[in-house]
Each structure stands twice: as C-alpha cells, then as structure tokens.
Write a protein that holds these residues in place. Structure first.
Motif, mmCIF file in Angstrom:
data_model
loop_
_atom_site.group_PDB
_atom_site.id
_atom_site.type_symbol
_atom_site.label_atom_id
_atom_site.label_comp_id
_atom_site.label_asym_id
_atom_site.label_seq_id
_atom_site.Cartn_x
_atom_site.Cartn_y
_atom_site.Cartn_z
ATOM 1 N N SER A 1 0.821 -1.208 0.000
ATOM 2 C CA SER A 1 0.000 0.000 0.000
ATOM 3 C C SER A 1 0.856 1.260 0.000
ATOM 4 O O SER A 1 1.640 1.492 0.928
ATOM 5 N N VAL B 1 -2.554 -4.555 -3.915
ATOM 6 C CA VAL B 1 -2.549 -4.107 -2.521
ATOM 7 C C VAL B 1 -3.373 -5.071 -1.677
ATOM 8 O O VAL B 1 -4.513 -5.396 -2.025
ATOM 9 N N MET C 1 -3.904 -3.860 5.075
ATOM 10 C CA MET C 1 -3.875 -2.393 5.021
ATOM 11 C C MET C 1 -4.908 -1.808 5.978
ATOM 12 O O MET C 1 -4.640 -0.832 6.704
ATOM 13 N N ALA D 1 -8.732 1.332 2.013
ATOM 14 C CA ALA D 1 -8.645 -0.108 2.258
ATOM 15 C C ALA D 1 -10.010 -0.770 2.128
ATOM 16 O O ALA D 1 -10.133 -1.865 1.566
ATOM 17 N N ASP E 1 -5.842 3.377 -3.494
ATOM 18 C CA ASP E 1 -4.651 3.522 -2.660
ATOM 19 C C ASP E 1 -3.861 4.768 -3.040
ATOM 20 O O ASP E 1 -3.484 5.574 -2.178
#
Length: 306
Positions: free
Chosen positions: A43, A120, A125, A174, A186
């Motif tokens: 991330s 990601v 995250m 997220a 992100d």
C-alpha cells in the motif's frame, strides 16, 4: 517599570515535555508498524502515512529539544530567556511538512500514471490503518491542553491531527479495495494526504512569521488597550504603544503614558503603575509590561518619535 510576574511557559513545564515524550513513543511505534504493513501489503497510502508519522517523530524530537532550551532561565545576554526556541522549532516543523507534501504528491501521481501490476493487500492495510488511527487519537488527547499555550506543541498537535485524518483516508481506501478490488483508491488516498498537509503547514508558518515579525498577538487591539488605560484617573494620553509576543502565550507590552503633573507631585505614580499593570493582566492576559510615565506638556519624547 516592569511587572516581573513569570510569563506562562508554553512547553517549558516538565509536564508538557512528558506529554511530548509519550506522544513521540506512540508515534514511533505506530510508524514502524505502518512501514512493515506497507511493505507486506504493497500500500502506497499506508507508506505515505508512515512517512507522515516519520515526519511527526522528527517534529516531536525538535519540540522536545526546543522545550529543553526554552526552559533555560534568562541571563544578562538573553534577558527574555530562550522562549523563542519554541518558535524556531515550529518553523522547522512547518518546512518538514511542506517537503513531505511534495514527496507524497509525486509518489501518488507516479502510481496513478504507471500503476503496473501492484496488488494491494486490502485486509492487512485496513488493520494497520485502524491501529494507526487509534494511536493518533490517543496522542491528540494527550496534547490537546498543552497546544493551547505553546506554538511548538501546537505544531506537534497539528501534525498528529493530520495523521489521524490520514489514517481515516487509508481506512476508506482499504475498505474500497477490500469490497471492490479497485487498486487506484490507494494512490488517490496518498494524494489526498498530500493535499491535506499544505493548509496545516501554511497555518503554522503564518503564526511563526507573525511572532518573528513582532506583530500584535491575534485578537489583541492596540486601540482597545489604549482606551482601557486612559480610563484611569490622572492619565492624559497613552502613546508609543508596542505589543508583541516572545512565543505563543507570552505577550510583552510597552507604552509611554502622559499623566497629570499633579499626580507626580502627590507621589501617586506607584499606585497608577500598579493599576495599569493590573489592567493589562486582568483584561488582556499580559503579564510582562513596561510603562514610561511623562508629565502632560512634556513633548520632548514625542518629538523624537515623530
């Protein structure tokens, strides 16, 4: 004549320094967690928030150093003491914020232009961002009272507040990634964090330059002060008024006061000075004041300043 009452100390107190040290420990811990989480999840927003945390750690270190310097007593060379160290520390904080804004913005744009094949890990995250948000909330609570009287603690407080908002943005990104799989969220969160930094940095810079340029403290009108002082018996006029602040919460006032000559003859100057200083302390929170009394009709001083 001077009122030698101690000036409110901003972050000079040991209690405020302890709060800064606790906030520093929390910030460094969460920064490490975010860096590890950013590496494992891929991330950029989390990494940007970790970079912001790194900047905050540096700012808190600067604040602690400045507070230790500011706590040193006045001497014959630095008659006001070292309280201006707080202002210089805040200036460094503001510059760090601006540099961070530029770095994060560049990284965010590059990620949008060249997204590559980066995936990601949304769940990880999200967990790390929630931890960061809770930690920032605790730090803000710790600094909330001290930041009202210290420009340097306020700089640290604003940065922690920015981290709190940044963590909220990372959480939103997220959630978007987890629920939709849309990875640009992100990079967009990274850019929003960068945009968020600029107003805080400019606000802190404006306050620093206001202090360094010896402007009157915000909300303090010279005309209003002059009107209050002229209400006392025997005061004919108030001129050559100057008011500035050494740092947040430490205003300094000087003025020439033209009085009825009979007041000088009667020996009532001490009572008048006490009244004038009490007026400033009670109505305007000015604890350090200097007055020069002149008999009415005495034009020599005025001619020198015309």
């Amino acid at each position: 004549m001077h009122d030698h009452a101690p000036v409110p100390g901003g972050i000079r107190g040991a209690g405020n320094r302890r709060l800064l040290a606790i906030s520093l420990g929390i910030t460094v811990t969460i920064m490490v967690v975010q860096v590890v989480g950013a590496i494992l999840s891929g991330s950029l927003a989390l990494l940007a928030d970790a970079a912001h945390m790194f900047t905050d750690s540096s700012a808190l270190v600067i604040a602690l150093i400045a507070s230790a310097v500011a706590a040193r007593p006045a001497d014959d060379r630095r008659t006001f003491g070292y309280q201006r160290a707080e202002v210089f520390g805040a200036l460094i904080n503001a510059i760090i914020l601006i540099v961070l804004m530029a770095v994060v913005a560049v990284q965010g744009v590059q990620r949008l232009i060249e997204p590559g094949e980066v995936e990601v890990a949304g769940p990880l995250m999200l967990v790390v961002a929630v931890i960061g948000m809770l930690a920032n909330a605790i730090s803000m609570w710790l600094l909330s009272a001290a930041q009202k009287t210290s420009i340097n603690v306020r700089g640290a407080y604003l940065e922690v507040m920015g981290d709190l908002i940044g963590s909220a943005m990372v959480i939103i990104a997220a959630v978007v990634i987890v629920t939709t799989g849309w990875m640009p969220a992100d990079a967009i969160a990274s850019l929003l964090i960068a945009v968020m930094i600029l107003p805080r940095a400019l606000s802190l810079l404006r306050e620093v330059f206001s202090v360094l340029s010896e402007s009157a403290p915000k909300g303090m009108a010279v005309s209003e002060i002059r009107t209050h002082l002229k209400m006392y018996d025997g005061v004919v006029d108030v001129h050559d008024v100057h008011i500035w602040q050494l740092t947040r919460g430490a205003p300094v006032f000087t003025a020439h006061v033209r009085v009825d000559p009979q007041l000088l003859v009667d020996g009532r100057t001490a009572d008048l000075l006490q009244d004038l200083q009490g007026c400033l302390a009670d109505h305007f929170d000015v604890d350090h004041s200097t007055f020069q009394l002149e008999p009415a009709g005495h034009e020599e001083c005025e001619a020198r300043h015309s």
